[in-house]
Design an enzyme around this catalytic site. Structure first.
Site, PDB file in Angstrom:
ATOM      1  CB  CYS A 112      -0.956  -0.030   1.087  1.00  0.00           C
ATOM      2  SG  CYS A 112      -1.860  -1.261   1.107  1.00  0.00           S
ATOM      3  CG  HIS A 254      -3.023   3.301   2.197  1.00  0.00           C
ATOM      4  ND1 HIS A 254      -3.678   2.900   1.034  1.00  0.00           N
ATOM      5  CD2 HIS A 254      -3.163   2.341   3.056  1.00  0.00           C
ATOM      6  CE1 HIS A 254      -4.046   1.846   1.319  1.00  0.00           C
ATOM      7  NE2 HIS A 254      -3.702   1.204   2.440  1.00  0.00           N
ATOM      8  CG  ASN A 284      -7.018  -0.805   1.274  1.00  0.00           C
ATOM      9  OD1 ASN A 284      -6.115  -0.601   0.591  1.00  0.00           O
ATOM     10  ND2 ASN A 284      -6.517  -0.921   2.791  1.00  0.00           N
TER      11      ASN A 284
END
Length: 335
Positions: A112, A254, A284
């Site tokens: 990520c 993020h 996500n």
């Protein structure tokens, strides 16, 4: 004169299939409200059969190139945890499909945090004079790694891609990236992982156990590390830039979990209404999350030229990273 990487274009691509919480809740002994309250997610997008990570990356890359008003760059970087194949890298395929055969192209693997690592790598290429323009793409088909019966992960992740074009410019001009902060801690490798498929499992002398091919995450520990690492990294780049937290117009973290974003903002002293968030709509999307959020906010007119931006991310590895920039005056007609 020093050369800086300047953001000059942005774009994104989502697969057409939106998956609302209700579609997943029934098979997970859960509810739409439980998913939303725990994650902030209301829906996500899943790629259909026949779609690969490179397809989404090409879509985002095309839009970013159009936004920048260019058709070619000197390097293409694809940040991804879900490449089309273990070998070769996905970036050369993306570059070729964008009409750039012969262009330097490679993947960045930091889960990520991959997009922030990609930005820093691209800035290095530009600073060293290796490239004048770089296309940085974050692209994921994370749905391919998910155990549909694991509600701790199955409801969180989605598919998508986002991209930016960087060009060589002056460190003082709008859009110039930096300073950066990057970090890692391999002692936490098992907190965010796909246990099977790599050399460690293949050379272990045993077949993978059921479920080891799926993504696994230690939720509570990841939550704690994510807040700690993003907050610390963000403070580092703010200090290097000479900015106070209240100088930040937009925090783009993020998009891991809305509660994580809120904790990071609160710990930094940045008002929550300055957070750029699209996790409710897309979930996500790992390495794609920051560029997807940037493109959506730009398209909606939420980002004004001159706005001070703080980007921060955390991912498997463990990895983390942050960067700052002042938002440039991008042409909305091309975006």
């Amino acid at each position: 004169m020093s050369r800086a990487a300047v953001l000059t274009g942005v774009g994104s691509c989502l697969p057409p299939r939106a998956v609302p919480n209700g579609e997943l809740a029934a098979g997970l002994d859960s509810s739409e409200e439980w998913i939303r309250s725990r994650t902030g997610i209301e829906q996500r997008y899943f790629a259909e059969q026949g779609t690969a990570t490179s397809d989404l990356a090409v879509g985002a890359g095309e839009r970013a190139l159009k936004s920048a008003g260019v058709s070619t760059v000197d390097a293409v970087l694809v940040a991804t945890t879900t490449p089309d194949r273990p070998c070769p890298a996905t970036a050369p395929v993306v570059a070729a499909r964008l009409g750039m055969r012969g262009t330097a192209a490679y993947d960045v693997s930091a889960v990520c945090t991959g997009f922030v690592y990609g930005l820093a790598t691209a800035a290095g290429l530009i600073s060293a004079g290796v490239a004048d323009r770089v296309l940085v793409i974050g692209a994921e088909t994370f749905s391919t790694l998910l155990d549909p019966g694991d509600r701790s992960t199955a409801v969180i992740f989605g598919d998508g891609a986002g991209a930016v074009v960087l060009r060589s410019g002056d460190p003082a001009e709008p859009g110039a990236l930096g300073p950066f902060d990057l970090g890692s801690d391999g002692d936490g490798e098992d907190l965010i992982t796909v246990p099977a498929g790599g050399s460690r499992q293949r050379l272990s002398g045993r077949a993978p156990a059921a479920g080891e091919r799926y993504f696994a995450m230690s939720g509570k520990e990841v939550f704690r590390h994510a807040v700690l690492r993003m907050t610390g990294s963000a403070r580092t780049v703010l200090a290097r830039a000479g900015w106070r937290a209240l100088d930040v117009d937009h925090l783009v973290s993020h998009q891991a979990n809305l509660r994580i974003t809120n904790h990071v903002a609160d710990d930094l002293g940045i008002p929550r209404n300055r957070c750029v968030s699209n996790i409710a709509e897309v979930g996500n999307t790992a390495a794609a999350s920051i560029p997807l959020a940037l493109d959506q906010a730009h398209t909606e007119g939420a980002l004004r030229p001159g706005g001070r931006m703080l980007l921060t991310a955390f991912g498997g590895g463990l990895t983390w990273g942050s960067a700052v920039l002042t938002w440039p005056d991008l042409d909305p007609a091309r975006a």
